[in-house]
Design a protein around this motif. Structure first.
Motif, PDB file in Angstrom:
ATOM      1  N   LEU A  84       6.525  -6.000  -4.592  1.00  0.00           N
ATOM      2  CA  LEU A  84       5.902  -4.702  -4.358  1.00  0.00           C
ATOM      3  C   LEU A  84       4.460  -4.753  -4.843  1.00  0.00           C
ATOM      4  N   ASP A  85       3.584  -4.000  -4.178  1.00  0.00           N
ATOM      5  CA  ASP A  85       2.169  -4.117  -4.522  1.00  0.00           C
ATOM      6  C   ASP A  85       1.653  -3.020  -5.445  1.00  0.00           C
ATOM      7  N   ASP A  86       2.504  -2.088  -5.832  1.00  0.00           N
ATOM      8  CA  ASP A  86       2.031  -1.014  -6.716  1.00  0.00           C
ATOM      9  C   ASP A  86       2.749  -1.049  -8.063  1.00  0.00           C
ATOM     10  N   ILE A  87       2.986  -2.251  -8.554  1.00  0.00           N
ATOM     11  CA  ILE A  87       3.685  -2.409  -9.830  1.00  0.00           C
ATOM     12  C   ILE A  87       2.730  -2.030 -10.966  1.00  0.00           C
ATOM     13  N   PRO A  88       3.124  -1.107 -11.839  1.00  0.00           N
ATOM     14  CA  PRO A  88       2.263  -0.797 -12.989  1.00  0.00           C
ATOM     15  C   PRO A  88       2.045  -2.061 -13.837  1.00  0.00           C
ATOM     16  N   GLU A  89       0.810  -2.280 -14.227  1.00  0.00           N
ATOM     17  CA  GLU A  89       0.468  -3.513 -14.946  1.00  0.00           C
ATOM     18  C   GLU A  89       1.284  -3.684 -16.222  1.00  0.00           C
ATOM     19  N   GLU A  90       1.579  -2.582 -16.914  1.00  0.00           N
ATOM     20  CA  GLU A  90       2.323  -2.693 -18.170  1.00  0.00           C
ATOM     21  C   GLU A  90       3.768  -3.158 -17.954  1.00  0.00           C
ATOM     22  N   ASP A 141      13.258   0.451 -15.738  1.00  0.00           N
ATOM     23  CA  ASP A 141      14.524   0.657 -15.021  1.00  0.00           C
ATOM     24  C   ASP A 141      14.440   1.864 -14.089  1.00  0.00           C
ATOM     25  N   ALA A 142      13.824   2.947 -14.568  1.00  0.00           N
ATOM     26  CA  ALA A 142      13.685   4.157 -13.746  1.00  0.00           C
ATOM     27  C   ALA A 142      12.782   3.882 -12.545  1.00  0.00           C
ATOM     28  N   TRP A 143      11.707   3.117 -12.767  1.00  0.00           N
ATOM     29  CA  TRP A 143      10.776   2.779 -11.685  1.00  0.00           C
ATOM     30  C   TRP A 143      11.482   1.913 -10.637  1.00  0.00           C
ATOM     31  N   ILE A 144      12.253   0.923 -11.082  1.00  0.00           N
ATOM     32  CA  ILE A 144      12.988   0.066 -10.155  1.00  0.00           C
ATOM     33  C   ILE A 144      13.972   0.903  -9.332  1.00  0.00           C
ATOM     34  N   LYS A 145      14.668   1.801 -10.014  1.00  0.00           N
ATOM     35  CA  LYS A 145      15.635   2.657  -9.328  1.00  0.00           C
ATOM     36  C   LYS A 145      14.941   3.507  -8.268  1.00  0.00           C
ATOM     37  N   GLU A 146      13.789   4.042  -8.620  1.00  0.00           N
ATOM     38  CA  GLU A 146      13.012   4.874  -7.683  1.00  0.00           C
ATOM     39  C   GLU A 146      12.546   4.039  -6.476  1.00  0.00           C
ATOM     40  N   LYS A 147      12.112   2.811  -6.738  1.00  0.00           N
ATOM     41  CA  LYS A 147      11.592   1.950  -5.660  1.00  0.00           C
ATOM     42  C   LYS A 147      12.674   1.395  -4.748  1.00  0.00           C
TER      43      LYS A 147
END
Length: 86
Positions: free
Chosen positions: A10-16, A77-83
């Motif tokens: 994915l291209d919008d991965i937060p850097e942190e 984990d929440a970001w992965i679930k959302e994506k």
């Protein structure tokens, strides 16, 4: 699922959320006590098999010294679930 997209592609991965060595999404982020760098646990485990130092500060390091980053893990984990919709 067909044509599954790797979360690391994915291209919008937060850097942190990215491991500073592999640049992949961390699944089990831990903080190194010497350098304070956050890194994915499997990456530092592999490093420590060959070199018992913090790869960023060169200070002595063992796996029991790393500090889990639970709050960051929950956000990843929440970001992965959302994506992925999983």
């Amino acid at each position: 699922k067909d044509n599954v997209v790797s979360i690391d592609d994915l291209d919008d991965i937060p850097e942190e959320f990215l491991d500073p060595i592999q640049f992949t999404v961390m699944r089990d982020p831990v903080r190194l006590p010497g350098s304070k760098v956050v890194i994915d646990r499997p990456i530092i485990e592999r490093h420590l098999l060959m070199d018992k130092t913090d790869p960023f500060s060169r200070s002595e390091l063992t796996l029991d010294m790393v500090e889990p980053e639970d709050e960051l893990k929950q956000r990843i984990d929440a970001w992965i679930k959302e994506k992925t919709g999983e």
